[in-house]
Scaffold this active site. Structure first.
Site, mmCIF file in Angstrom:
data_model
loop_
_atom_site.group_PDB
_atom_site.id
_atom_site.type_symbol
_atom_site.label_atom_id
_atom_site.label_comp_id
_atom_site.label_asym_id
_atom_site.label_seq_id
_atom_site.Cartn_x
_atom_site.Cartn_y
_atom_site.Cartn_z
ATOM 1 N N ASP A 84 1.527 1.560 6.639
ATOM 2 C CA ASP A 84 0.878 0.303 7.007
ATOM 3 C C ASP A 84 0.929 -0.723 5.888
ATOM 4 O OD1 ASP A 84 0.359 1.477 9.377
ATOM 5 O OD2 ASP A 84 -1.802 1.226 9.331
ATOM 6 N N CYS A 124 -3.536 6.672 -0.053
ATOM 7 C CA CYS A 124 -4.192 5.708 -0.942
ATOM 8 C C CYS A 124 -5.607 6.143 -1.282
ATOM 9 C CB CYS A 124 -4.175 4.322 -0.321
ATOM 10 S SG CYS A 124 -2.500 3.689 -0.095
ATOM 11 N N SER A 131 -7.236 -2.675 8.020
ATOM 12 C CA SER A 131 -6.955 -1.563 7.138
ATOM 13 C C SER A 131 -8.274 -0.998 6.644
ATOM 14 C CB SER A 131 -6.125 -2.044 5.950
ATOM 15 O OG SER A 131 -6.149 -1.101 4.911
#
Length: 561
Positions: free
Chosen positions: A78, A192, A475
């Site tokens: 993404d 992440c 996100s």
């Protein structure tokens, strides 16, 4: 064994011949066949090393008396797809992944599965496909990356990099500082490092009992993570070889209503990404669990927010949660509230939920708070309703930087690209509500994530001065008063499509309200002349997706009937 359908009896001689071509020997046909569903792809930081992970897992499966068959799914990063039309493919990839899992496992009648996801839609896609197959399945993710650090030791992550773009645009940092952040925000392989969508989903797999303890928090590329891979592989073999009890561990016997409710409860306690709502609704539907968007606020009201992680608290990352006791410690602390918060349930280890977390005390109460000292008495997500969101909208309350009650004037954009240009060019001022529409599941199509505009807003110092609403999504790295998943979406005639610049919009998070201050007569006048915008598409796949996808309040699933 389910696999006997492709390997037993004289009529299956051709099938066995083909299997022998892959290296199988006589003795292998008596062993369980284990699907190793890998999401290895070289362009995603959380996945580029999963080919090596699969080798470890297959080695362990063979050592424990089973036969592994590795196959791959696709994946979309993404962060890399963000800010251009590549993001249109992100959410649709979830459906392709689910379909590929179902296809390979059922076409070849494999007995059990170990799935290796890590990031974003890949986790829910694999779960959705596995639920359709409904064989014993363990999920073991690649693991989170370590936090990055500036030269002065300040911890940073991907969210820092996105917000730095806004700071650079506003003249608050120079190019040298921007480059330092770029080069240090993502220091290694792994998902992440904050409580973004990937790590949110990886922790929720622990909560649901379909992954081993530590799945959400043990760092990628460490000996501890390798030990987790081996333990997961051994466990799936133990289950597959115990043929008398294998059905006990069919996925739907573990990922049931109790598991879904536990996932939402842990999500609230840890302030997960708003995307978890979208994905868990879809997972619940695949599991045939009766759980709807309106049920989420009931969970939120009962669960305290006790673990605050980046982007909500920029100094805390998944490695810190791991050192403080991990997801098991969070759940153990939650359990002190009673059985109505966490429900006892069978897990893939053979333990119940309560047995699994029985002695998992918090090791650092500065990182994971106690229920007597929460960050908030209510959970980190909320569902808002009103004439702007008759079927609901989602806000990550854990990420709010300003007031929880906000009234402002609309500044409307018909795409994310249009909004980015408007924000950079100063069209958005303090007191505005940024409206980004035609980015829902149908309108985008594919429900783009809005990290670029939200990061620009934060980086330009407007984070506590404006709000943002969209029929798209965010996100997990987004923070601020950002409301997504607005349903009905603009493309299906939702109220968000009728808004005009200057309309007064009211948000009250604690009262779960999202509304525009227009009377019924004005709304009727606008609706009479309204024709939703239909964006041109050159992609056959996205055209198929747009024709079949439901809105966000239904998990953005494809209509099957």
């Amino acid at each position: 064994m389910r696999s006997n359908e492709i390997k037993e009896g004289f009529s299956r001689a051709p099938h066995r011949s083909l299997l022998r071509a892959t290296g199988l020997k006589d003795e292998d046909f008596e062993k369980p066949f284990i699907g190793v569903a890998n999401s290895f792809i070289e362009i995603i930081p959380g996945h580029f090393f999963l080919n090596k992970v699969a080798e470890v897992i297959k080695e362990e499966i063979k050592a424990n008396g089973c036969v592994p068959f590795e196959f791959n799914t696709i994946g979309v990063d993404d962060g890399i797809a963000m800010g251009h039309d590549g993001m249109l493919y992100s959410l649709p990839s979830r459906e392709l992944i689910a379909n590929s899992i179902e296809t390979v496992m059922n076409a070849h009648k494999l007995d059990a599965m170990i799935a290796i996801p890590n990031c974003d839609k890949i986790v829910p896609g694999m779960i959705m496909g596995a639920l359709r197959v409904d064989v014993p399945t363990i999920f073991v993710s690649g693991g989170p990356m370590a936090a990055g650090h500036m030269h002065d030791g300040t911890p940073i992550d991907l969210a820092t990099a996105f917000e730095a773009v806004g700071q650079f645009e506003a003249g608050e940092i120079d190019e040298e500082k921007l480059t330092e952040i770029e080069c240090n925000a993502c220091p290694s392989g792994g998902s992440c490092s904050g409580m973004f969508t990937a790590n949110s989903m990886n922790t929720l797999m622990e909560a649901m009992g379909i992954a081993l303890a530590g799945n959400g928090t043990i760092l990628a590329l460490t000996p501890e993570r390798t030990a987790l891979y081996r333990a997961a592989a051994k466990r799936i073999c133990d289950i597959a070889k115990d043929r008398a009890n294998a059905d006990k561990y069919k996925l739907t016997n573990i990922l049931n209503e109790n598991a879904v409710r536990n996932a939402f409860a842990v999500d609230m306690a840890m302030g997960g990404s708003s995307n978890t709502v979208l994905h868990m609704l879809a997972i619940a539907k695949e599991a045939k669990v009766d759980f709807n968007l309106s049920d989420i606020n009931k969970v939120s009201k009962r669960v305290s927010h006790i673990a605050k992680i980046s982007p909500s608290l920029t100094t805390v990352h998944m490695e810190d949660i791991n050192k403080a006791g991990g997801v098991s410690a969070v759940m153990h602390e939650m359990s002190k509230r009673g059985d109505d918060i966490l429900l006892d349930n069978l897990t893939i280890t053979g333990e119940t939920t309560y047995e699994k977390i029985a002695d998992k005390e918090i090791l650092d109460t500065n990182i994971i708070h106690t229920i007597d000292n929460p960050f908030s008495e209510v959970g980190g997500l909320a569902i808002l309703y009103g004439n702007l969101a008759e079927q609901g909208a989602v806000i990550k309350t854990a990420g709010i930087t300003g007031e929880r009650v906000f009234t402002g004037t609309a500044v409307c954009f018909d795409s994310q690209d249009e909004s980015i240009k408007g924000i950079i060019n100063g069209k958005v001022k303090a007191g505005n509500v940024v409206v980004i529409r035609y980015e829902g599941p149908k309108g985008g199509p594919g429900m783009q994530e809005m990290l670029s505009p939200t990061s620009l807003i934060m980086g330009m110092g407007l984070g506590d001065k404006v709000a943002l609403i969209t029929d798209g999504r965010f996100s997990g790295a987004t923070r601020g008063a950002s409301i997504g998943h607005v349903s009905p979406e603009a493309a299906e005639g939702g109220m968000i499509g009728l808004l005009k610049d200057g309309d007064e919009i009211h948000i009250d998070v604690d009262k779960y309200i999202l509304e525009v201050k227009l009377d019924d007569a004005e709304i009727a006048r606008r609706r009479a002349d309204f024709k939703p915008l239909v964006k041109p598409l050159n992609s056959s796949w996205l055209k198929q997706y747009r024709a079949l996808v439901t809105n966000a309040s239904n998990g953005a699933m494809l209509e099957a009937d």
